[in-house]
Design an enzyme around this catalytic site. Structure first.
Site, PDB file in Angstrom:
ATOM      1  N   CYS A  10       0.817  -1.213   0.000  1.00 42.22           N
ATOM      2  CA  CYS A  10       0.000   0.000   0.000  1.00 42.22           C
ATOM      3  C   CYS A  10       0.857   1.272   0.000  1.00 42.22           C
ATOM      4  O   CYS A  10       2.021   1.260   0.378  1.00 42.22           O
ATOM      5  CB  CYS A  10      -0.915  -0.006   1.221  1.00 42.22           C
ATOM      6  SG  CYS A  10      -2.338   1.101   1.046  1.00 42.22           S
ATOM      7  N   ASP A 127      -5.839  -3.731  11.641  1.00 37.87           N
ATOM      8  CA  ASP A 127      -4.643  -2.939  11.856  1.00 37.87           C
ATOM      9  C   ASP A 127      -4.383  -2.806  13.354  1.00 37.87           C
ATOM     10  O   ASP A 127      -5.136  -3.325  14.184  1.00 37.87           O
ATOM     11  CB  ASP A 127      -4.841  -1.552  11.232  1.00 37.87           C
ATOM     12  CG  ASP A 127      -3.541  -0.872  10.847  1.00 37.87           C
ATOM     13  OD1 ASP A 127      -2.486  -1.246  11.391  1.00 37.87           O
ATOM     14  OD2 ASP A 127      -3.586   0.034  10.004  1.00 37.87           O
TER      15      ASP A 127
END
Length: 203
Positions: A10, A127
Protein backbone atom coordinates in the site's frame (compact mmCIF):
# COMPACT_ATOMS: atom_id res chain seq x y z
CA UNK A 1 -4.72 -13.47 -7.97
CA UNK A 2 -2.42 -15.94 -6.31
CA UNK A 3 -3.81 -19.03 -4.59
CA UNK A 4 -1.27 -18.58 -1.81
CA UNK A 5 -1.24 -15.94 0.91
CA UNK A 6 -2.76 -12.67 -0.34
CA UNK A 7 -0.21 -9.83 -0.24
CA UNK A 8 -1.08 -6.14 -0.56
CA UNK A 9 1.51 -3.37 -0.88
CA UNK A 10 0.00 0.00 0.00
CA UNK A 11 0.88 3.66 -0.39
CA UNK A 12 2.45 3.46 -3.84
CA UNK A 13 3.18 6.73 -5.64
CA UNK A 14 5.48 6.10 -8.59
CA UNK A 15 5.88 3.92 -11.65
CA UNK A 16 8.85 2.26 -10.00
CA UNK A 17 6.77 1.45 -6.91
CA UNK A 18 4.05 -0.15 -9.01
CA UNK A 19 6.36 -2.08 -11.30
CA UNK A 20 8.36 -3.43 -8.36
CA UNK A 21 5.26 -4.59 -6.47
CA UNK A 22 3.81 -6.28 -9.56
CA UNK A 23 7.10 -7.98 -10.45
CA UNK A 24 7.53 -9.14 -6.85
CA UNK A 25 4.20 -10.95 -7.05
CA UNK A 26 1.87 -8.73 -5.00
CA UNK A 27 -1.83 -9.57 -5.30
CA UNK A 28 -2.96 -6.01 -4.65
CA UNK A 29 -1.49 -2.51 -4.66
CA UNK A 30 -2.92 0.45 -2.81
CA UNK A 31 -3.12 4.16 -3.61
CA UNK A 32 -3.83 6.60 -0.77
CA UNK A 33 -6.33 9.39 -1.41
CA UNK A 34 -6.66 10.70 2.15
CA UNK A 35 -4.31 13.04 4.04
CA UNK A 36 -0.92 11.30 4.18
CA UNK A 37 2.68 11.64 2.94
CA UNK A 38 1.65 8.86 0.53
CA UNK A 39 -1.31 10.72 -0.93
CA UNK A 40 -1.72 10.97 -4.69
CA UNK A 41 -4.49 12.38 -6.87
CA UNK A 42 -6.92 10.48 -9.07
CA UNK A 43 -5.12 11.43 -12.29
CA UNK A 44 -1.82 10.02 -11.03
CA UNK A 45 -3.54 6.85 -9.84
CA UNK A 46 -5.24 6.43 -13.21
CA UNK A 47 -1.88 6.65 -14.97
CA UNK A 48 -0.35 4.12 -12.58
CA UNK A 49 -3.32 1.76 -12.84
CA UNK A 50 -2.71 1.44 -16.57
CA UNK A 51 0.58 -0.30 -15.71
CA UNK A 52 -1.14 -2.94 -13.58
CA UNK A 53 -2.18 -6.30 -15.02
CA UNK A 54 -5.73 -7.55 -14.50
CA UNK A 55 -4.44 -10.19 -12.10
CA UNK A 56 -3.44 -7.52 -9.55
CA UNK A 57 -6.17 -5.71 -7.60
CA UNK A 58 -5.90 -1.89 -7.55
CA UNK A 59 -7.15 -0.38 -4.29
CA UNK A 60 -7.99 3.19 -3.32
CA UNK A 61 -7.59 4.06 0.36
CA UNK A 62 -9.95 6.60 1.91
CA UNK A 63 -10.47 7.96 5.42
CA UNK A 64 -13.56 9.92 6.47
CA UNK A 65 -14.33 11.25 3.00
CA UNK A 66 -17.90 12.00 1.88
CA UNK A 67 -19.51 9.20 -0.09
CA UNK A 68 -19.88 11.25 -3.28
CA UNK A 69 -16.20 12.15 -3.18
CA UNK A 70 -15.15 8.52 -2.77
CA UNK A 71 -17.31 7.46 -5.70
CA UNK A 72 -15.96 10.28 -7.86
CA UNK A 73 -12.28 9.67 -7.08
CA UNK A 74 -12.61 5.90 -7.39
CA UNK A 75 -14.27 6.28 -10.79
CA UNK A 76 -11.73 8.81 -12.09
CA UNK A 77 -8.78 6.75 -10.84
CA UNK A 78 -10.07 3.53 -12.39
CA UNK A 79 -9.37 1.50 -9.25
CA UNK A 80 -11.15 -1.80 -8.73
CA UNK A 81 -11.40 -1.78 -4.91
CA UNK A 82 -12.19 0.76 -2.20
CA UNK A 83 -10.63 0.54 1.28
CA UNK A 84 -12.31 2.55 4.04
CA UNK A 85 -10.70 3.69 7.30
CA UNK A 86 -13.48 5.42 9.14
CA UNK A 87 -16.83 5.26 10.94
CA UNK A 88 -18.82 4.54 7.79
CA UNK A 89 -22.10 2.74 8.42
CA UNK A 90 -23.69 -0.17 6.57
CA UNK A 91 -25.66 2.17 4.28
CA UNK A 92 -22.39 3.75 3.14
CA UNK A 93 -20.97 0.32 2.23
CA UNK A 94 -24.20 -0.77 0.56
CA UNK A 95 -24.18 2.35 -1.61
CA UNK A 96 -20.59 1.77 -2.72
CA UNK A 97 -21.37 -1.88 -3.44
CA UNK A 98 -23.66 -0.73 -6.25
CA UNK A 99 -20.60 0.67 -8.02
CA UNK A 100 -19.07 -2.75 -8.47
CA UNK A 101 -15.97 -2.11 -6.37
CA UNK A 102 -14.46 -4.73 -4.09
CA UNK A 103 -14.91 -3.30 -0.58
CA UNK A 104 -12.23 -3.51 2.11
CA UNK A 105 -13.06 -2.43 5.66
CA UNK A 106 -10.03 -1.37 7.70
CA UNK A 107 -10.38 -1.40 11.48
CA UNK A 108 -8.12 -1.13 14.50
CA UNK A 109 -7.77 -4.19 16.70
CA UNK A 110 -8.55 -2.99 20.21
CA UNK A 111 -11.00 -3.89 22.94
CA UNK A 112 -13.62 -4.44 20.27
CA UNK A 113 -12.79 -7.18 17.77
CA UNK A 114 -14.29 -6.35 14.37
CA UNK A 115 -16.10 -9.23 12.72
CA UNK A 116 -15.74 -10.05 9.06
CA UNK A 117 -18.83 -9.18 7.04
CA UNK A 118 -20.51 -6.84 9.52
CA UNK A 119 -20.58 -4.08 6.89
CA UNK A 120 -21.00 -6.38 3.91
CA UNK A 121 -17.33 -5.92 3.03
CA UNK A 122 -15.44 -8.33 0.79
CA UNK A 123 -12.28 -8.16 2.90
CA UNK A 124 -11.54 -7.07 6.47
CA UNK A 125 -8.18 -5.46 7.23
CA UNK A 126 -7.16 -5.60 10.89
CA UNK A 127 -4.64 -2.94 11.86
CA UNK A 128 -3.00 -1.82 15.08
CA UNK A 129 -5.23 -0.14 17.70
CA UNK A 130 -4.10 3.15 16.12
CA UNK A 131 -4.62 2.33 12.40
CA UNK A 132 -1.93 3.50 10.03
CA UNK A 133 0.59 4.05 12.82
CA UNK A 134 2.94 1.33 11.60
CA UNK A 135 3.07 -0.05 15.15
CA UNK A 136 2.99 -3.78 15.82
CA UNK A 137 0.36 -5.41 18.03
CA UNK A 138 -0.19 -8.79 19.62
CA UNK A 139 -1.05 -10.72 16.48
CA UNK A 140 -1.65 -13.96 18.38
CA UNK A 141 -4.76 -12.49 20.03
CA UNK A 142 -6.68 -12.60 16.75
CA UNK A 143 -8.51 -15.93 16.40
CA UNK A 144 -7.81 -17.73 13.11
CA UNK A 145 -10.16 -16.81 10.29
CA UNK A 146 -13.24 -18.92 9.82
CA UNK A 147 -14.03 -20.64 6.56
CA UNK A 148 -14.51 -18.09 3.80
CA UNK A 149 -13.26 -15.14 5.88
CA UNK A 150 -10.93 -12.90 3.93
CA UNK A 151 -9.04 -10.86 6.49
CA UNK A 152 -5.71 -9.10 6.12
CA UNK A 153 -3.20 -8.53 8.89
CA UNK A 154 -1.60 -5.07 9.06
CA UNK A 155 0.27 -2.93 11.54
CA UNK A 156 4.04 -2.70 11.85
CA UNK A 157 4.79 -5.50 9.41
CA UNK A 158 8.17 -5.66 7.69
CA UNK A 159 10.28 -8.22 5.81
CA UNK A 160 11.86 -9.14 9.16
CA UNK A 161 8.68 -9.93 11.10
CA UNK A 162 5.98 -10.79 8.57
CA UNK A 163 6.61 -14.53 8.70
CA UNK A 164 6.32 -14.59 12.51
CA UNK A 165 3.14 -12.50 12.28
CA UNK A 166 1.59 -14.92 9.78
CA UNK A 167 2.48 -17.92 11.91
CA UNK A 168 0.94 -16.26 14.99
CA UNK A 169 -2.29 -14.93 13.48
CA UNK A 170 -2.91 -17.23 10.51
CA UNK A 171 -4.44 -14.47 8.35
CA UNK A 172 -5.83 -14.86 4.85
CA UNK A 173 -3.52 -12.06 3.73
CA UNK A 174 -1.16 -9.29 4.81
CA UNK A 175 -0.88 -5.57 4.08
CA UNK A 176 2.20 -3.35 4.37
CA UNK A 177 3.10 0.27 3.75
CA UNK A 178 5.62 1.90 6.10
CA UNK A 179 7.48 -1.40 6.55
CA UNK A 180 8.74 -1.26 2.96
CA UNK A 181 9.85 2.38 2.99
CA UNK A 182 13.34 3.89 3.03
CA UNK A 183 11.87 7.10 4.46
CA UNK A 184 8.36 8.22 5.32
CA UNK A 185 6.27 7.98 2.17
CA UNK A 186 9.16 6.78 -0.03
CA UNK A 187 9.13 3.10 -0.98
CA UNK A 188 12.26 0.93 -1.15
CA UNK A 189 12.15 -1.56 -4.07
CA UNK A 190 14.42 -4.03 -2.29
CA UNK A 191 12.17 -4.03 0.79
CA UNK A 192 9.03 -4.55 -1.32
CA UNK A 193 10.60 -7.57 -2.97
CA UNK A 194 11.92 -8.91 0.33
CA UNK A 195 8.51 -8.50 2.00
CA UNK A 196 6.64 -10.50 -0.62
CA UNK A 197 9.30 -13.22 -0.57
CA UNK A 198 9.24 -13.45 3.24
CA UNK A 199 5.45 -13.50 3.40
CA UNK A 200 5.27 -16.38 0.96
CA UNK A 201 8.12 -18.36 2.53
CA UNK A 202 7.15 -21.60 4.23
CA UNK A 203 7.62 -21.55 7.98
Amino acid sequence: MSNSLFVKICGLKTERDVDTAVEAGADAIGFVFSASPRRIDAATAARLCRRVPESVLTVGVFRDEPLDEVRSVATDAGIRAVQLHGPEDRAYYDDLATGGWTLIRAAGFGDHVPRFGDMGEDMLLLDAPVPGSGVTWDWSTRPPAGSGEKWLLAGGLSPDNVRDAIDAAQPWGVDVSSGVEQSRGVKDPALITAFVKAARARS
